[in-house]
Design an enzyme around this catalytic site. Structure first.
Site, PDB file in Angstrom:
ATOM      1  N   HIS A  28      -0.851   4.072   7.996  1.00  0.00           N
ATOM      2  CA  HIS A  28      -0.130   4.762   6.926  1.00  0.00           C
ATOM      3  C   HIS A  28       0.174   6.215   7.267  1.00  0.00           C
ATOM      4  O   HIS A  28      -0.689   6.916   7.797  1.00  0.00           O
ATOM      5  CB  HIS A  28      -0.962   4.741   5.641  1.00  0.00           C
ATOM      6  CG  HIS A  28      -1.308   3.359   5.192  1.00  0.00           C
ATOM      7  ND1 HIS A  28      -2.518   2.766   5.480  1.00  0.00           N
ATOM      8  CD2 HIS A  28      -0.599   2.455   4.485  1.00  0.00           C
ATOM      9  CE1 HIS A  28      -2.534   1.536   4.960  1.00  0.00           C
ATOM     10  NE2 HIS A  28      -1.381   1.322   4.361  1.00  0.00           N
ATOM     11  N   SER A  52       0.803  -1.232   0.000  1.00  0.00           N
ATOM     12  CA  SER A  52       0.000   0.000   0.000  1.00  0.00           C
ATOM     13  C   SER A  52       0.830   1.273   0.000  1.00  0.00           C
ATOM     14  O   SER A  52       0.318   2.335  -0.337  1.00  0.00           O
ATOM     15  CB  SER A  52      -0.924   0.008   1.227  1.00  0.00           C
ATOM     16  OG  SER A  52      -0.165  -0.124   2.410  1.00  0.00           O
ATOM     17  N   ASP A  65      -3.924   7.202   8.871  1.00  0.00           N
ATOM     18  CA  ASP A  65      -4.784   6.228   9.543  1.00  0.00           C
ATOM     19  C   ASP A  65      -3.911   5.468  10.529  1.00  0.00           C
ATOM     20  O   ASP A  65      -2.793   5.896  10.832  1.00  0.00           O
ATOM     21  CB  ASP A  65      -5.530   5.336   8.534  1.00  0.00           C
ATOM     22  CG  ASP A  65      -4.606   4.520   7.634  1.00  0.00           C
ATOM     23  OD1 ASP A  65      -3.408   4.377   7.973  1.00  0.00           O
ATOM     24  OD2 ASP A  65      -5.071   4.014   6.598  1.00  0.00           O
TER      25      ASP A  65
END
Ligand SMILES: *[C@@H]1O[C@H](CO)[C@@H](O)[C@H](O)[C@H]1NC(C)=O
Ligand SMILES: *[C@@H]1O[C@H](CO)[C@@H](O)[C@H](O)[C@H]1NC(C)=O
Ligand SMILES: *[C@@H]1O[C@H](CO)[C@@H](O)[C@H](O)[C@H]1NC(C)=O
Length: 410
Positions: free
Chosen positions: A386, A93, A383
């Protein structure tokens, strides 16, 4: 080992509040894990094929319009006189610019508030409030402002010629890691890369395609999800491996990925190591005790993996003809930022901006249930997993300026 200075920030919770909080966290965490599990049972990852299949969702990413390349940002010191025709990103990600929008997985970020600071405020599937490292690398090298995901339908020839991301949130070097969350395995990312090369050969010719592949920068970043999710999260591998053999296994898998990139024609290959993931908010919540300290055990594992990755890439580099294979460290700067947040203008480094900041990630960070922090720029994490765009910008700028010189043509 990362000594966490920030824990002294006091958490004065009354015991009833605290138990409610713990209950809430546990329930949410179970909810999240179960959603992943049911996704696993119900859904199938689309296998790479010759043509990307029908698009299940409309492309959310705004077209940058007919604008040509951005004005190249000031040449980083050491950039000398090299331009990279394209950037290719592989991994998880941290560099997935939206591929997961086009596969059946719950590891997604194509809804607000993700993307709220992206150009035009659109969620694109990037796990961030704005741009992510793959975008910043392309921007800082003067290639283009954002790096499109390979699976997005309707990519133009120009999009393809200047590079794409093959990465998939939730993927990792351990083949089990993407399977658990239905992400795109590293092996399939390579298959897509080979498919990409054939496409470019098809419209640009073999010679030009080979030139682009060999002169461009291929960036790989993975490993966080192997450690945080597979090894320490679901404990799937903890019974089979101790952490020493697990990190060796990860490094071997990474080295084999490097070899396959080389065999596909890539000649400028950079592997970014794992950050101190014991300090990401969700690890502090899950493993850091009442004071939400960094999970030292996880940080030690990250460092162990990084040193093995660095060693194996280094020895492989000596055997690869005409290739540059480099290990890029982000652990040190990341640690420095966590330990000295004020130097970087961060007020909050142990909670994410989205929601309570303790656990929200993916579907749990959404515009219906998650309040946002007042000033996302003052947060290191977006979050519970991340970094924010501003943190990513700082991290990426550093390695683009300091670590890419081996890739510049002599
Ligand atoms: C960069 O390299 C090209 C070709 O090798 C050369 O023509 C050009 O003058 C160089 N530019 C600079 C700023 O050194
Ligand atoms: C390495 O580069 C040289 C000179 O460009 C070329 O002749 C040789 O074939 C290359 N070797 C490999 C293995 O790519
Ligand atoms: C938000 O945080 C950034 C970074 O610390 C700071 O520069 C900016 O002034 C803050 N904005 C507001 C409105 O407080």
């Amino acid at each position: 080992m990362l000594h966490d200075r920030v824990v002294s920030r006091s958490y004065s919770l009354s015991s009833s509040k605290l138990s409610r909080c713990v209950l809430f966290l546990s329930l949410s965490y179970i909810f999240f894990v179960q959603m992943y599990a049911s996704a696993n049972r119900l859904q199938q990852v689309r296998k790479p094929g010759p043509t990307p299949g029908p698009n299940p969702c409309p492309s959310p990413e705004p077209k940058p319009g007919p604008s040509p390349r951005p004005a190249p940002t000031p040449t980083p010191p050491g950039a000398r006189n090299t331009t990279f025709p394209a950037i290719f990103a592989f991994g998880d990600s941290i560099v997935d610019t939206g591929n997961n929008n086009y596969i059946l997985t719950l590891v997604r970020a194509n809804f607000l508030p993700y993307g709220m600071n992206f150009p035009h405020g659109v969620p694109t599937g990037r796990f961030c409030n704005g741009k992510i490292p793959s975008d910043f690398i392309a921007e800082f090298l003067g290639i283009k402002p954002v790096l499109p995901p390979y699976l997005r339908p309707g990519l133009t020839r120009e999009d393809l010629l200047t590079g794409v991301s093959f990465a998939s949130g939730g993927s990792g070097y351990d083949p089990l890691t993407p399977i658990e969350v239905r992400a795109i395995p590293m092996s399939d990312q390579l298959t897509y890369f080979q498919e990409y090369i054939e496409k470019v050969k098809g419209f640009a010719g073999k010679e030009k395609a080979e030139h682009i592949i060999s002169k461009s920068l291929a960036i790989v970043i993975a490993g966080s999800d192997d450690l945080a999710n597979t090894y320490y999260g679901t404990h799937t591998e903890e019974f089979l491996y101790d952490i020493d053999s697990y990190t060796s296994f990860m490094a071997t898998s990474a080295a084999s990925f490097a070899m396959q990139l080389y065999e596909s024609g890539a000649r400028k290959i950079g592997f970014i190591g794992v950050s101190p993931i014991g300090c990401i908010p969700i690890q502090r919540t899950a493993r850091g005790g009442l004071h939400r300290k960094c999970a030292d055990e996880v940080n030690v594992a990250a460092q162990l993996f990084n040193s093995k990755l660095s060693t194996s890439l280094h020895s492989m580099a000596e055997t690869l003809k005409n290739a540059t294979l480099v290990y890029i460290d982000i652990y040190s700067l990341f640690t420095h930022m966590i330990q000295n947040p004020e130097e970087y203008g961060f007020d909050e480094i142990d909670k994410g901006c989205c929601g309570t900041g303790l656990i929200e990630l993916g579907p749990l960070c959404n515009q219906f249930t998650s309040l946002l922090c007042n000033n996302v720029s003052s947060y290191m994490f977006w979050d519970s997993y991340h970094p924010t765009e501003r943190a990513y910008r700082i991290l990426t700028k550093k390695f683009v300026e300091d670590d890419l010189s081996p890739f510049y043509d002599k």
